[in-house]
Design a protein around this motif. Structure first.
Motif, PDB file in Angstrom:
ATOM      1  N   UNK A  27       0.845  -1.202   0.000  1.00 57.12           N
ATOM      2  CA  UNK A  27       0.000   0.000   0.000  1.00 57.12           C
ATOM      3  C   UNK A  27       0.877   1.247   0.000  1.00 57.12           C
ATOM      4  N   UNK A  28       0.688   2.113  -0.989  1.00 55.52           N
ATOM      5  CA  UNK A  28       1.466   3.349  -1.004  1.00 55.52           C
ATOM      6  C   UNK A  28       0.513   4.541  -0.997  1.00 55.52           C
ATOM      7  N   UNK A  29       1.034   5.667  -0.571  1.00 57.64           N
ATOM      8  CA  UNK A  29       0.225   6.882  -0.534  1.00 57.64           C
ATOM      9  C   UNK A  29       0.428   7.685  -1.811  1.00 57.64           C
ATOM     10  N   UNK A  30      -0.583   8.517  -2.129  1.00 63.20           N
ATOM     11  CA  UNK A  30      -0.420   9.426  -3.269  1.00 63.20           C
ATOM     12  C   UNK A  30       0.882  10.210  -3.105  1.00 63.20           C
ATOM     13  N   UNK A  31       1.128  10.689  -1.869  1.00 61.55           N
ATOM     14  CA  UNK A  31       2.304  11.535  -1.639  1.00 61.55           C
ATOM     15  C   UNK A  31       3.606  10.774  -1.899  1.00 61.55           C
ATOM     16  N   UNK A  32       3.600   9.430  -1.667  1.00 60.90           N
ATOM     17  CA  UNK A  32       4.799   8.630  -1.964  1.00 60.90           C
ATOM     18  C   UNK A  32       5.121   8.676  -3.453  1.00 60.90           C
ATOM     19  N   UNK A  33       4.093   8.952  -4.259  1.00 63.16           N
ATOM     20  CA  UNK A  33       4.278   8.940  -5.720  1.00 63.16           C
ATOM     21  C   UNK A  33       4.343  10.365  -6.269  1.00 63.16           C
ATOM     22  N   UNK A  34       4.411  11.324  -5.342  1.00 62.62           N
ATOM     23  CA  UNK A  34       4.510  12.731  -5.755  1.00 62.62           C
ATOM     24  C   UNK A  34       3.215  13.266  -6.353  1.00 62.62           C
ATOM     25  N   UNK A  35       2.089  12.670  -5.934  1.00 64.05           N
ATOM     26  CA  UNK A  35       0.800  13.074  -6.494  1.00 64.05           C
ATOM     27  C   UNK A  35      -0.080  13.623  -5.371  1.00 64.05           C
ATOM     28  N   UNK A  36      -0.851  14.673  -5.671  1.00 59.28           N
ATOM     29  CA  UNK A  36      -1.775  15.215  -4.665  1.00 59.28           C
ATOM     30  C   UNK A  36      -3.091  15.526  -5.372  1.00 59.28           C
ATOM     31  N   UNK A  37      -4.041  14.621  -5.255  1.00 57.71           N
ATOM     32  CA  UNK A  37      -5.291  14.774  -5.998  1.00 57.71           C
ATOM     33  C   UNK A  37      -6.381  15.294  -5.065  1.00 57.71           C
ATOM     34  N   UNK A  56      -9.974   9.005  -9.614  1.00 54.93           N
ATOM     35  CA  UNK A  56      -9.098  10.165  -9.827  1.00 54.93           C
ATOM     36  C   UNK A  56      -7.655   9.789  -9.523  1.00 54.93           C
ATOM     37  N   UNK A  57      -7.439   9.035  -8.459  1.00 50.04           N
ATOM     38  CA  UNK A  57      -6.072   8.672  -8.079  1.00 50.04           C
ATOM     39  C   UNK A  57      -5.502   7.619  -9.044  1.00 50.04           C
ATOM     40  N   UNK A  58      -6.346   6.723  -9.494  1.00 47.83           N
ATOM     41  CA  UNK A  58      -5.891   5.734 -10.491  1.00 47.83           C
ATOM     42  C   UNK A  58      -5.421   6.450 -11.758  1.00 47.83           C
ATOM     43  N   UNK A  59      -6.214   7.439 -12.185  1.00 50.36           N
ATOM     44  CA  UNK A  59      -5.844   8.167 -13.409  1.00 50.36           C
ATOM     45  C   UNK A  59      -4.532   8.935 -13.211  1.00 50.36           C
ATOM     46  N   UNK A  60      -4.391   9.542 -12.025  1.00 54.27           N
ATOM     47  CA  UNK A  60      -3.205  10.373 -11.785  1.00 54.27           C
ATOM     48  C   UNK A  60      -1.942   9.541 -11.620  1.00 54.27           C
ATOM     49  N   UNK A  61      -2.077   8.295 -11.149  1.00 59.11           N
ATOM     50  CA  UNK A  61      -0.879   7.499 -10.846  1.00 59.11           C
ATOM     51  C   UNK A  61      -0.653   6.339 -11.818  1.00 59.11           C
TER      52      UNK A  61
END
Ligand code: IMP
Length: 182
Positions: A27-37, A56-61
């Motif tokens: 399990x990773x966080x959006x922030x671990x991937x440099x994403x903030x949705x 939204x997070x799937x699309x962004x990451x």
């Protein structure tokens, strides 16, 4: 399998990570991937809102995303605050504790015996316990004879709505994995 948690709620991260620990899910966080949705929760059901967040997070990451939209639904209030639990009272000055007290105030007149709340529990008249978060101190869980806030983290994670939903999520993942292998 790597999965992004579409949530910024640190309590949910702790609970979900603990529940998923024995499973083969990283399990990773959006922030671990440099994403903030930022997702506006415009849905009228928990399902719609969690779909909005996960999508939204799937699309962004580009990774599978897991979202948890949850709340407390009080029978005597016609299911309120439900999807509005996080914004109950519509007052930015209210924190979790303020919302909990507002909910107790708004159910003052509800007699014992009619104080059921989903997820199969009752709301108490006073807050009890230090654990958990949000509405846990007033969420009385009859099989344990305690509120969720009086359970240990491990005990809550055995029986909570989040644990039950994640069990289904895991079963679904296994099913999809089987199909993918075929
Ligand atoms: P969300 O983060 O938009 O899904 O909002 C969830 C709301 O429900 C917040 O007000 C939380 O405090 C509350 N909530 C969700 N899950 C729990 C729980 O396990 N215990 C207590 N309150 C919860």
């Amino acid at each position: 399998m790597k999965v992004v948690l579409a949530s910024k709620n640190p309590h949910k991260l702790v609970e979900i990570s603990a529940i998923l620990k024995p499973l083969d899910v990283e399990l990773v966080l959006e922030s671990d991937l440099g994403v903030d949705v930022e997702v506006e929760e415009t849905g009228s059901t928990f399902e719609e809102n969690s779909f909005l967040k996960a999508n939204a997070v799937r699309k962004a990451t580009g990774l599978p995303a897991l979202a948890d939209d949850s709340g407390i639904a009080v029978d005597a209030l016609g299911g309120a605050p439900g999807v509005h639990s996080a914004r109950y009272g519509d007052d930015p000055a209210l924190d979790d504790w303020g919302r909990l007290l507002l909910l107790l105030k708004n159910t003052e007149q509800v007699p014992d015996g009619q104080r059921q709340a989903q997820f199969v529990s009752v709301i108490t008249r006073e807050a009890h316990g230090e654990g958990g978060f949000g509405y846990d101190p007033i969420f009385y869980y009859p099989p344990a004879g305690k509120t969720f806030a009086e359970l240990t983290a491990g005990e809550k994670n055995q029986v909570s709505h989040r644990a039950k939903a994640l069990k289904l999520f895991y079963e679904k993942l296994c099913e999809e994995g089987k199909h993918a292998d075929q």
